[in-house]
Design a protein around this motif. Structure first.
Motif, short mmCIF file in Angstrom:
data_model
loop_
_atom_site.label_atom_id
_atom_site.label_comp_id
_atom_site.label_asym_id
_atom_site.label_seq_id
_atom_site.Cartn_x
_atom_site.Cartn_y
_atom_site.Cartn_z
N SER A 104 -6.29 -33.67 -11.29
CA SER A 104 -6.41 -35.02 -10.47
C SER A 104 -7.65 -35.38 -10.46
O SER A 104 -8.76 -34.81 -10.50
N SER A 150 -6.27 -44.57 -14.36
CA SER A 150 -7.39 -45.73 -14.93
C SER A 150 -7.32 -45.83 -16.23
O SER A 150 -7.39 -46.96 -16.63
N SER A 199 -4.51 -41.44 -5.36
CA SER A 199 -4.10 -40.47 -6.29
C SER A 199 -2.49 -40.45 -6.41
O SER A 199 -1.86 -40.94 -5.73
P1 GTP Z 1 -4.36 -38.15 -10.00
O1 GTP Z 1 -3.40 -39.41 -10.07
O2 GTP Z 1 -4.57 -37.65 -8.64
O3 GTP Z 1 -3.81 -37.06 -10.99
O4 GTP Z 1 -5.88 -38.75 -10.45
P2 GTP Z 1 -6.06 -39.46 -11.76
O5 GTP Z 1 -6.37 -38.67 -12.89
O6 GTP Z 1 -5.16 -40.54 -12.20
O7 GTP Z 1 -7.48 -40.19 -11.58
P3 GTP Z 1 -7.64 -41.82 -11.33
O8 GTP Z 1 -7.24 -42.66 -12.57
O9 GTP Z 1 -7.09 -42.37 -10.28
O10 GTP Z 1 -9.36 -41.94 -11.09
C1 GTP Z 1 -9.73 -41.12 -9.99
C2 GTP Z 1 -11.23 -41.94 -9.70
O11 GTP Z 1 -12.13 -41.56 -10.99
C3 GTP Z 1 -11.07 -43.21 -9.34
O12 GTP Z 1 -12.00 -43.38 -8.24
C4 GTP Z 1 -11.52 -44.10 -10.52
O13 GTP Z 1 -11.99 -45.17 -10.13
C5 GTP Z 1 -12.51 -43.23 -11.19
N1 GTP Z 1 -12.78 -43.24 -12.75
C6 GTP Z 1 -11.70 -43.27 -13.39
N2 GTP Z 1 -12.09 -43.44 -14.76
C7 GTP Z 1 -13.35 -43.40 -14.79
C8 GTP Z 1 -14.63 -43.80 -15.59
O14 GTP Z 1 -14.17 -43.80 -16.71
N3 GTP Z 1 -15.49 -43.99 -15.09
C9 GTP Z 1 -15.97 -43.64 -13.65
N4 GTP Z 1 -17.28 -43.92 -13.54
N5 GTP Z 1 -14.92 -43.44 -13.04
C10 GTP Z 1 -13.77 -43.41 -13.36
#
Ligand code: GTP
Ligand code: MG
Length: 215
Positions: free
Chosen positions: A27, A33, A49
């Protein structure tokens, strides 16, 4: 959940090949993203999430063939594991994502690899992605460690940033490439890509994917 438009796209039968792909990893590593950057060229800093599983559809072209990518975005949270692993079967490719600023998410890659072995087809292709490359100052996982583990596990490897749009399209292109190569080898002839798959495999050497995010 998928929008009405996405559901319409998903039902569109006008394609030559369909590749089912899955995005997995802990997660908050940035799976959702990464997908939104690829399909919509958008990014938000807010963390919502994922609940269970969701999908998006994107059509790309290669050698005049229309390839429909059905990309499943799974929840990283442990409590959804039973739901998400049910989708592994039939997936031709996986993006296994960790966060370069989180050693924990990197340590978990081994377990995710085991889940792939347990629940997916033998010929499923995997790209390991170290996301959040823009946060170099907070890095906990050296590039060499990521590369070494990928080699050990037989995965392709990229570091990327969904935020800054670094290597996002390249990761998907590579995954499609290795799937096409596998199909051309005929090695995956017993692993029918999807129920909608119209032909046994790509006949031409795959080159020059069009489409993808604009960055
Ligand atoms: P789950 O759905 O819980 O499994 O999480 P996930 O892996 O889908 O994560 P998500 O894409 O929701 O991103 C989690 C956090 O990381 C968010 O606040 C995003 O904005 C941030 N984030 C995602 N990719 C990047 C990146 O490449 N750089 C930075 N700085 N932040 C990122
Ligand atoms: Mg998510």
């Amino acid at each position: 959940m998928a929008s009405a438009r996405e559901e319409r796209d998903a039902a569109d039968q006008n394609f030559d090949y369909m590749f089912k792909l899955l995005i997995i990893g802990n997660s908050s590593v940035g799976k959702t993203s990464f997908l939104f950057r690829y399909t919509d060229d958008s990014f938000t800093s807010a963390f919502v999430s994922t609940v269970g599983i969701d999908f998006k559809v994107k059509t790309i072209y290669r050698n005049d063939k229309r390839i429909k990518l059905q990309i499943w975005d799974t929840a990283g949270q442990e409590r959804y594991r039973t739901i998400t692993t049910a989708y592994y079967r039939g997936a031709m490719g996986f993006l296994l994502v960790y966060d370069i600023t989180s050693q924990d998410s990197f340590v978990a890659v081994q377990d995710w690899g085991t889940q792939i072995k347990t629940y997916s087809w033998d010929n499923a292709q995997v790209v390991l992605v170290g996301n959040k490359l823009d946060l170099e100052e907070d890095r906990q996982v050296p590039t060499e460690d990521g590369q070494r583990l990928a080699t050990e596990l037989g995965f392709e490897f990229f570091e990327a940033s969904a935020k800054e749009c670094i290597n996002v399209k390249q990761v998907f292109d590579k995954l499609v490439d290795v799937i096409c190569d596998k199909m051309n080898d005929g090695v995956s002839s017993d692993a029918s890509p999807s129920p909608n798959h119209k032909e046994a495999g790509l006949k031409d050497t795959p080159r020059g994917i069009q489409g993808g995010c604009t960055c």
